[in-house]
Design a protein around this motif. Structure first.
Motif, PDB file in Angstrom:
ATOM      1  N   ALA A  52       8.370 -13.505 -19.798  1.00  0.00           N
ATOM      2  CA  ALA A  52       8.213 -12.207 -20.110  1.00  0.00           C
ATOM      3  C   ALA A  52       9.432 -11.337 -19.955  1.00  0.00           C
ATOM      4  O   ALA A  52       9.805 -10.645 -20.380  1.00  0.00           O
ATOM      5  CB  ALA A  52       6.891 -11.649 -19.592  1.00  0.00           C
ATOM      6  N   ILE A  53       9.681 -11.608 -18.380  1.00  0.00           N
ATOM      7  CA  ILE A  53      10.729 -10.819 -17.889  1.00  0.00           C
ATOM      8  C   ILE A  53      12.077 -11.195 -18.631  1.00  0.00           C
ATOM      9  O   ILE A  53      13.002 -10.249 -19.087  1.00  0.00           O
ATOM     10  CB  ILE A  53      11.116 -11.328 -16.219  1.00  0.00           C
ATOM     11  CG1 ILE A  53       9.937 -10.911 -15.471  1.00  0.00           C
ATOM     12  CG2 ILE A  53      12.324 -10.751 -15.673  1.00  0.00           C
ATOM     13  CD1 ILE A  53       9.979 -11.374 -14.196  1.00  0.00           C
ATOM     14  N   ASN A  54      12.343 -12.520 -19.164  1.00  0.00           N
ATOM     15  CA  ASN A  54      13.754 -12.681 -19.542  1.00  0.00           C
ATOM     16  C   ASN A  54      13.306 -12.253 -21.179  1.00  0.00           C
ATOM     17  O   ASN A  54      14.700 -11.542 -21.854  1.00  0.00           O
ATOM     18  CB  ASN A  54      13.986 -14.198 -19.827  1.00  0.00           C
ATOM     19  CG  ASN A  54      14.506 -14.980 -18.542  1.00  0.00           C
ATOM     20  OD1 ASN A  54      15.630 -14.325 -18.185  1.00  0.00           O
ATOM     21  ND2 ASN A  54      13.766 -15.671 -17.756  1.00  0.00           N
TER      22      ASN A  54
ATOM     23  N   ILE B 253      16.973 -15.212 -14.225  1.00  0.00           N
ATOM     24  CA  ILE B 253      15.527 -15.198 -13.958  1.00  0.00           C
ATOM     25  C   ILE B 253      15.159 -16.577 -14.430  1.00  0.00           C
ATOM     26  O   ILE B 253      15.323 -17.149 -15.452  1.00  0.00           O
ATOM     27  CB  ILE B 253      14.847 -14.144 -14.527  1.00  0.00           C
ATOM     28  CG1 ILE B 253      15.216 -12.648 -14.257  1.00  0.00           C
ATOM     29  CG2 ILE B 253      13.410 -14.165 -14.017  1.00  0.00           C
ATOM     30  CD1 ILE B 253      15.431 -12.368 -12.708  1.00  0.00           C
ATOM     31  N   PRO B 254      14.364 -17.574 -13.744  1.00  0.00           N
ATOM     32  CA  PRO B 254      13.688 -18.488 -14.099  1.00  0.00           C
ATOM     33  C   PRO B 254      12.783 -18.467 -15.424  1.00  0.00           C
ATOM     34  O   PRO B 254      12.000 -17.552 -15.325  1.00  0.00           O
ATOM     35  CB  PRO B 254      12.927 -19.058 -12.921  1.00  0.00           C
ATOM     36  CG  PRO B 254      13.496 -18.499 -11.758  1.00  0.00           C
ATOM     37  CD  PRO B 254      13.967 -17.292 -12.155  1.00  0.00           C
ATOM     38  N   GLU B 255      12.918 -19.155 -16.452  1.00  0.00           N
ATOM     39  CA  GLU B 255      12.157 -19.319 -17.567  1.00  0.00           C
ATOM     40  C   GLU B 255      10.731 -19.988 -17.439  1.00  0.00           C
ATOM     41  O   GLU B 255      10.646 -20.937 -18.144  1.00  0.00           O
ATOM     42  CB  GLU B 255      13.160 -19.725 -18.682  1.00  0.00           C
ATOM     43  CG  GLU B 255      12.493 -19.561 -19.979  1.00  0.00           C
ATOM     44  CD  GLU B 255      13.229 -18.129 -20.449  1.00  0.00           C
ATOM     45  OE1 GLU B 255      12.560 -17.729 -21.537  1.00  0.00           O
ATOM     46  OE2 GLU B 255      14.139 -17.506 -20.195  1.00  0.00           O
ATOM     47  N   VAL B 256      10.004 -19.714 -16.248  1.00  0.00           N
ATOM     48  CA  VAL B 256       8.846 -20.184 -16.236  1.00  0.00           C
ATOM     49  C   VAL B 256       7.834 -18.993 -15.800  1.00  0.00           C
ATOM     50  O   VAL B 256       8.074 -17.870 -15.199  1.00  0.00           O
ATOM     51  CB  VAL B 256       8.974 -21.318 -15.045  1.00  0.00           C
ATOM     52  CG1 VAL B 256       9.678 -22.365 -15.469  1.00  0.00           C
ATOM     53  CG2 VAL B 256       9.306 -20.582 -13.747  1.00  0.00           C
ATOM     54  N   GLY B 257       6.466 -19.160 -16.018  1.00  0.00           N
ATOM     55  CA  GLY B 257       5.652 -18.588 -15.644  1.00  0.00           C
ATOM     56  C   GLY B 257       6.012 -16.836 -16.311  1.00  0.00           C
ATOM     57  O   GLY B 257       6.159 -16.701 -17.241  1.00  0.00           O
TER      58      GLY B 257
END
Length: 317
Positions: free
Chosen positions: A306-308, A298-302
């Protein structure tokens, strides 16, 4: 009534839930983030029942949920910056760590004995109505056993906690799907203690200043969500997987994982991915065909931050 514990969130059932809260009971309420296991912040016995029901360490503080911004200055020490943030982001998935103003001993357990209080205003009509009807701040960690997957439906709550609660108010699936962002605003710099439904970028855009990021001390957390192992399925979880192994249930994202059993967002939308994350982890954990779970990068932006954060804690060891 769906069973003797799950109730549609009608005005009558919300009033019934408020009465249970006032009498020291536990009521599960929907929020925009996840379902919360609620009790009166001022009832230490009820708060102790939360820790017992979740098997949660008592050194891990709880978030107090309020329904009026004006109440915040009675509950905690505020300043112009805090009030401006509250007026812009509340109701919504942003939680403040503030210095306590109310030093009542009845709040000590909810605050884990810390000189700070953790507080937010949820953006869900059922949660707000329940808080208003109960007339007290409601502490409400995620309504699941500690270190298991957070619940985004009433059925998830029932599967995890069952009869440990007095009432579950069913308000449908949660729209955000990951917990709130927690920020420490007790010092000069604003520090994110837990990434969540409000992104670092959104905070910096509003504040016109950098926001720091801290993972805290998992042995002595100053806010929820800092334990190294959290949100974890019972199946082993492998992260940043491009392709699944033969024994893995694969959760994809975007174009990664055409062979995925579930895809958090085919279009690569991080908001959609966040809203699906815990539900898909529940589905992956409930299946019995594959002994392991894998999840795409998952991209580590926005909201990806939180997802990561949730995925890494779910996969810890």
């Amino acid at each position: 009534m769906k069973n003797e514990y799950i109730f549609d969130a009608t005005p009558e059932h919300i009033e019934q839930g408020a009465s249970i809260i006032q009498k020291g009971g536990l009521v599960v309420m929907p929020t925009e983030t996840v379902y919360g296991l609620g009790a009166s912040a001022y009832n230490a016995h009820a708060v102790a029942r939360i820790f017992e029901a979740k098997n949660r360490p008592t050194f891990n503080p709880l978030i107090s949920h309020i329904s009026e911004i004006d109440f915040l200055s009675q509950y905690a020490e505020t300043d112009e910056r805090v009030i401006a943030l509250a007026k812009y982001f509340w109701p919504g998935p942003l939680t403040f760590v503030l210095k306590r103003k109310d030093m009542s001993s009845s709040l000590d357990l909810a605050c884990a004995g810390l000189p700070t209080v953790t507080v937010r205003m949820p953006k869900h009509p059922v949660a707000l109505a329940l808080i208003q009807a109960a007339g007290v701040p409601i502490v409400a960690p995620s309504a699941n056993r500690s270190q298991t997957i957070s619940p985004t439906t009433a059925e998830h709550v029932w599967q995890s906690l069952g009869t440990r609660v007095d009432m579950i108010l069913d308000g449908g699936a949660c729209s955000v799907g990951v917990e709130s962002t927690i920020i420490d605003v007790t010092g000069k710099d604003i520090v994110i203690l837990r990434p969540g439904g409000v992104s670092k970028e959104d905070l910096e855009l509003f504040l016109h200043e950098p926001v720091l990021l801290s993972h805290g001390n998992p042995k002595l957390p100053s806010s929820p969500g800092q334990m190294l192992k959290h949100y974890a399925p019972s199946h082993a979880l492998r992260i940043n997987a491009i392709h699944p192994e033969a024994d893995e249930f694969f959760i994809g994202f975007g174009e990664i994982g055409p062979e995925a059993h579930l895809n958090l967002s085919h279009s690569g939308d991080l908001n959609e991915a966040a809203s699906h994350l815990f539900d898909y982890l529940h589905q992956a954990d409930e299946q019995t065909v594959f002994p392991r779970i894998a999840i795409a990068p998952i991209p580590e932006v926005g909201l990806g931050l939180a997802i990561n954060d949730r995925i890494r804690r779910a996969a810890y060891k």
